[in-house]
Write a protein that holds these residues in place. Sequence first.
Motif, PDB file in Angstrom:
ATOM      1  N   GLU A  81       0.854  -1.184   0.000  1.00  0.00           N
ATOM      2  CA  GLU A  81       0.000   0.000   0.000  1.00  0.00           C
ATOM      3  C   GLU A  81       0.893   1.237   0.000  1.00  0.00           C
ATOM      4  O   GLU A  81       2.089   1.166   0.301  1.00  0.00           O
ATOM      5  CB  GLU A  81      -0.961   0.032   1.191  1.00  0.00           C
ATOM      6  CG  GLU A  81      -0.318   0.083   2.556  1.00  0.00           C
ATOM      7  CD  GLU A  81      -1.372   0.138   3.660  1.00  0.00           C
ATOM      8  OE1 GLU A  81      -1.802   1.253   4.017  1.00  0.00           O
ATOM      9  OE2 GLU A  81      -1.753  -0.939   4.143  1.00  0.00           O
ATOM     10  N   LYS A  93     -11.178  -1.066   2.731  1.00  0.00           N
ATOM     11  CA  LYS A  93      -9.732  -1.312   2.697  1.00  0.00           C
ATOM     12  C   LYS A  93      -9.174  -1.063   1.295  1.00  0.00           C
ATOM     13  O   LYS A  93      -8.177  -0.335   1.129  1.00  0.00           O
ATOM     14  CB  LYS A  93      -9.450  -2.760   3.125  1.00  0.00           C
ATOM     15  CG  LYS A  93      -8.025  -3.255   2.883  1.00  0.00           C
ATOM     16  CD  LYS A  93      -7.927  -4.753   3.180  1.00  0.00           C
ATOM     17  CE  LYS A  93      -6.577  -5.319   2.768  1.00  0.00           C
ATOM     18  NZ  LYS A  93      -5.504  -4.957   3.708  1.00  0.00           N
ATOM     19  N   TYR A 142      -9.300   2.528  -0.146  1.00  0.00           N
ATOM     20  CA  TYR A 142      -8.202   3.318   0.409  1.00  0.00           C
ATOM     21  C   TYR A 142      -6.908   3.041  -0.347  1.00  0.00           C
ATOM     22  O   TYR A 142      -6.195   3.970  -0.760  1.00  0.00           O
ATOM     23  CB  TYR A 142      -8.042   2.988   1.895  1.00  0.00           C
ATOM     24  CG  TYR A 142      -6.866   3.661   2.560  1.00  0.00           C
ATOM     25  CD1 TYR A 142      -6.950   4.982   2.999  1.00  0.00           C
ATOM     26  CD2 TYR A 142      -5.668   2.967   2.759  1.00  0.00           C
ATOM     27  CE1 TYR A 142      -5.872   5.604   3.607  1.00  0.00           C
ATOM     28  CE2 TYR A 142      -4.590   3.579   3.369  1.00  0.00           C
ATOM     29  CZ  TYR A 142      -4.686   4.895   3.790  1.00  0.00           C
ATOM     30  OH  TYR A 142      -3.612   5.508   4.390  1.00  0.00           O
ATOM     31  N   ASN A 188      -5.436   5.749  -3.069  1.00  0.00           N
ATOM     32  CA  ASN A 188      -4.142   6.383  -2.813  1.00  0.00           C
ATOM     33  C   ASN A 188      -3.195   6.223  -3.992  1.00  0.00           C
ATOM     34  O   ASN A 188      -2.457   7.157  -4.352  1.00  0.00           O
ATOM     35  CB  ASN A 188      -3.498   5.782  -1.556  1.00  0.00           C
ATOM     36  CG  ASN A 188      -3.782   6.598  -0.318  1.00  0.00           C
ATOM     37  OD1 ASN A 188      -4.070   7.786  -0.392  1.00  0.00           O
ATOM     38  ND2 ASN A 188      -3.705   5.972   0.835  1.00  0.00           N
TER      39      ASN A 188
END
Length: 299
Positions: A123, A192, A195, A199
């Motif tokens: 991430e 989840k 996000y 991003n």
Amino acid sequence: MELSVKNALATSEEIRKKLCLFRNEIALINGENIAVSPLPSVHFFTATKCASEYIYMHIMVPLAKVIGLTPVRIASLEDMVGINNEYSNVQSEYKSLSMFENMNRSVSFPWARNGYFFGPYREYFDSEVWEHDKIILLLRDVRDVMTSHYFSMKYSHHVPQVQNKARERILHLREKAHTQSIDEYVLNLIPKYKYIYGNYATNFLGKPNVCFVTYEELVSNAKSWLVKIVSHLELPLLDSDIDTIINATDFSIPEENAHAHKRQVLPGDHIRKLKPETIATINEEFGHILRLFNYPVPA
């Protein structure tokens, strides 16, 4: 229901053996420069259930070694053993930091701009170096990602044998997968992945130093997928090197096996596994993000 989990925890000797696999990571966290190449560093970003571990070990590591970059995977150190493990040689002032704090410290050393292949990061996290360092962003259709997440957590995902946060998280998710339907489980993953993908879209898409590639491109034509990365990032790889790397990979699976970590590879699995109303909800939630990454969404 009894969960199919190997509960035996690793002994101190087993932990020490695992830590030997992460000498590069521990040295870097401690502020030691171990790079041997002057070439610009490369960062590999992806998300869970994009075949990231297989791609990293079978494509990215061989690529890094051919061009002389030192592979560093701090997230794997955290997941498999734990940065703050009592047996690691991480200096005490860094053991108390989070994984992302240690990753940000490591990539921000002035000398880390050259000689390293960092990742996989699963991430986005903030760092000033993303403005100029070479970045590979690999993603998969998020609808298939969330479908794969269910089967992985229910049946096949490795459970760390050390008592750490990764072990607790996976055991918790395995219990959820055993008590929820696939549609319930997948719908609960929407925040989840919104996000994570959001991003990436905000911070990486369209940047000249970022090469965005998809899992689907890889499965369809692995060589052109790797050529795209090498060309975009101007990596010094010969055609023969690319052939050697690709010929050593194998994405074929004779038949689907829910208990295997590499369960199936064909795109569009969410269509075969999820209810139409579940897919409709996901499309509504992710429509804008999916289109940004060039994935089809019904009008």
